[in-house]
Design a protein around this motif. Sequence first.
Motif, mmCIF file in Angstrom:
data_model
loop_
_atom_site.group_PDB
_atom_site.id
_atom_site.type_symbol
_atom_site.label_atom_id
_atom_site.label_comp_id
_atom_site.label_asym_id
_atom_site.label_seq_id
_atom_site.Cartn_x
_atom_site.Cartn_y
_atom_site.Cartn_z
ATOM 1 N N ARG A 68 0.836 -1.190 0.000
ATOM 2 C CA ARG A 68 0.000 0.000 0.000
ATOM 3 C C ARG A 68 0.875 1.245 0.000
ATOM 4 N NH1 ARG A 68 -3.025 -3.573 2.989
ATOM 5 N NH2 ARG A 68 -2.129 -3.004 5.010
ATOM 6 N N GLU A 69 0.368 2.297 -0.557
ATOM 7 C CA GLU A 69 1.105 3.556 -0.667
ATOM 8 C C GLU A 69 1.540 4.057 0.714
ATOM 9 O OE1 GLU A 69 0.435 7.857 -2.938
ATOM 10 O OE2 GLU A 69 -1.288 6.701 -2.208
ATOM 11 N N ARG A 70 2.745 4.607 0.776
ATOM 12 C CA ARG A 70 3.238 5.267 1.995
ATOM 13 C C ARG A 70 3.404 6.745 1.669
ATOM 14 N NH1 ARG A 70 2.332 0.360 3.133
ATOM 15 N NH2 ARG A 70 3.637 -0.798 4.628
ATOM 16 N N LYS A 71 2.574 7.571 2.269
ATOM 17 C CA LYS A 71 2.496 8.972 1.896
ATOM 18 C C LYS A 71 3.484 9.833 2.684
ATOM 19 C CE LYS A 71 -2.468 8.654 0.865
ATOM 20 N NZ LYS A 71 -3.816 9.193 1.195
ATOM 21 N N GLY A 72 3.942 10.902 2.016
ATOM 22 C CA GLY A 72 4.677 11.938 2.723
ATOM 23 C C GLY A 72 3.695 12.805 3.498
ATOM 24 N N GLY A 73 4.186 13.897 4.061
ATOM 25 C CA GLY A 73 3.278 14.746 4.814
ATOM 26 C C GLY A 73 3.979 15.948 5.407
ATOM 27 N N PHE A 74 3.196 16.741 6.131
ATOM 28 C CA PHE A 74 3.731 17.928 6.780
ATOM 29 C C PHE A 74 4.226 17.591 8.189
ATOM 30 C CE2 PHE A 74 1.137 19.779 3.477
ATOM 31 C CZ PHE A 74 1.911 20.842 3.057
ATOM 32 N N GLY A 133 7.411 16.389 14.625
ATOM 33 C CA GLY A 133 6.400 15.355 14.624
ATOM 34 C C GLY A 133 5.610 15.400 13.332
ATOM 35 N N ASP A 134 5.059 14.268 12.924
ATOM 36 C CA ASP A 134 4.290 14.166 11.687
ATOM 37 C C ASP A 134 2.907 14.777 11.900
ATOM 38 O OD1 ASP A 134 3.007 13.539 9.365
ATOM 39 O OD2 ASP A 134 3.429 11.386 9.429
ATOM 40 N N ALA A 135 2.754 16.056 11.481
ATOM 41 C CA ALA A 135 1.491 16.755 11.685
ATOM 42 C C ALA A 135 0.387 16.219 10.785
ATOM 43 C CB ALA A 135 1.686 18.252 11.432
ATOM 44 N N SER A 136 0.748 15.562 9.680
ATOM 45 C CA SER A 136 -0.257 14.996 8.781
ATOM 46 C C SER A 136 -0.866 13.712 9.321
ATOM 47 C CB SER A 136 0.370 14.727 7.405
ATOM 48 O OG SER A 136 0.824 15.923 6.811
ATOM 49 N N GLY A 137 -0.172 13.062 10.246
ATOM 50 C CA GLY A 137 -0.692 11.843 10.847
ATOM 51 C C GLY A 137 -0.552 10.602 10.002
ATOM 52 N N ASN A 138 0.225 10.660 8.911
ATOM 53 C CA ASN A 138 0.385 9.474 8.068
ATOM 54 C C ASN A 138 1.231 8.416 8.764
ATOM 55 O OD1 ASN A 138 -1.140 10.548 5.917
ATOM 56 N ND2 ASN A 138 0.627 11.696 5.186
ATOM 57 N N SER A 139 2.420 8.789 9.171
ATOM 58 C CA SER A 139 3.265 7.838 9.896
ATOM 59 C C SER A 139 3.070 7.926 11.400
ATOM 60 C CB SER A 139 4.744 8.108 9.581
ATOM 61 O OG SER A 139 5.172 9.334 10.156
ATOM 62 N N LYS A 140 2.553 9.085 11.880
ATOM 63 C CA LYS A 140 2.434 9.384 13.312
ATOM 64 C C LYS A 140 3.795 9.353 14.003
ATOM 65 C CE LYS A 140 -2.281 7.570 13.656
ATOM 66 N NZ LYS A 140 -2.420 7.222 12.226
ATOM 67 N N GLY A 141 4.861 9.560 13.210
ATOM 68 C CA GLY A 141 6.209 9.425 13.738
ATOM 69 C C GLY A 141 6.769 10.708 14.312
ATOM 70 N N LYS A 142 7.968 10.574 14.889
ATOM 71 C CA LYS A 142 8.726 11.688 15.436
ATOM 72 C C LYS A 142 10.167 11.579 14.966
ATOM 73 C CE LYS A 142 5.935 12.288 19.617
ATOM 74 N NZ LYS A 142 4.923 11.316 19.220
ATOM 75 N N ARG A 143 10.821 12.738 14.844
ATOM 76 C CA ARG A 143 12.210 12.784 14.409
ATOM 77 C C ARG A 143 12.963 13.802 15.252
ATOM 78 N NH1 ARG A 143 12.140 13.370 7.914
ATOM 79 N NH2 ARG A 143 14.182 12.406 8.156
ATOM 80 N N PHE A 144 14.260 13.514 15.445
ATOM 81 C CA PHE A 144 15.119 14.458 16.164
ATOM 82 C C PHE A 144 16.441 14.543 15.421
ATOM 83 C CE2 PHE A 144 18.225 15.647 19.437
ATOM 84 C CZ PHE A 144 17.621 16.800 19.913
ATOM 85 N N ASN A 145 16.841 15.750 15.053
ATOM 86 C CA ASN A 145 18.051 15.965 14.265
ATOM 87 C C ASN A 145 19.057 16.816 15.027
ATOM 88 O OD1 ASN A 145 16.684 14.713 12.056
ATOM 89 N ND2 ASN A 145 15.784 16.680 11.500
ATOM 90 N N LEU A 146 20.308 16.401 14.996
ATOM 91 C CA LEU A 146 21.416 17.187 15.537
ATOM 92 C C LEU A 146 22.402 17.451 14.404
ATOM 93 C CD1 LEU A 146 22.246 15.517 18.989
ATOM 94 C CD2 LEU A 146 21.312 17.805 18.626
ATOM 95 N N GLY A 147 22.789 18.717 14.225
ATOM 96 C CA GLY A 147 23.674 19.040 13.119
ATOM 97 C C GLY A 147 24.781 19.987 13.512
#
Length: 275
Positions: A129-135, A156-170
């Motif tokens: 099934r399709e895996r959508k991008g999002g805001f 955080g995935d504001a679109s709710g497609n993955s309901k995921g979270k990310r943390f970036n250090l650069g």
Amino acid sequence: MPAPRFTSHFLSRAASLAHIPVIAAAMLYSLPALAQPGNGAQSSSWALGVGAISRDRAYTDIDRDNMALPFFQYENRWVSIAGPQVGFKLLSLDVAPKQSLNFDLIARYDGSGYDDDDIEDTPILAGMRERKGGFWAGARIEWKTDWVDLSAEALGDASGNSKGKRFNLGVEKTWHIGERMMITPRVTASWNDKKYVDYYYGVRADEARAGRAAYQGESGVNAEVGIRGIYMFDQRHSMFVDFEVSRLAKEIKDSPLVDRSTENRVFVGYLYRFK
């Protein structure tokens, strides 16, 4: 009919590439430092550009994405817009001589995943099934110094497609070569939580088949190394190139959908600044 399918394919491909200009967001954000001083706190600047983007994804036998895309940049005292990213400036402090601390709220579109055209053209994705991008939305803090610039993002995935979270250090460092050129190498660590990895790289039980076992993703950290160069012909015209290689987390590499441990992206373009 052929025309509607072409339009649909073009728009879906543009969406799948939309996260790549986020590379340019950091580059575009750095350009005001080279512009002529404005009229104090009320000054603003905006620019238009066009870029060519090429991206290699880790999914087995998926085609490399190549596309030319226009982009827009705007910045004033309160907001910055660069490609698919919008930032709202909440706080900016001069914490020491030649050191500043900035805190922003940010929102951006991320085109991760795969669409119906990818599924049709890529054997390993057949029957998925399709895996959508999002805001995505969250906060960014940046500490700028004479030596290096450090940044941290929580999203955080504001679109709710993955309901995921990310943390970036650069961390990145900009060298000025004469008055017209900047070279900026960078290193980034990106933590993706279990929901993100499982949504984009997992295989649900009803999607499993021979050669594609069910897989439940876990959280992991990607390591990214990149370099960008900007050449200013004058205060209005500039050219740029950005190259990045990502080493994927083990939790992504272990997916039956994936056949490589790295991804790479190249972005080149031209920018015209109106003010």
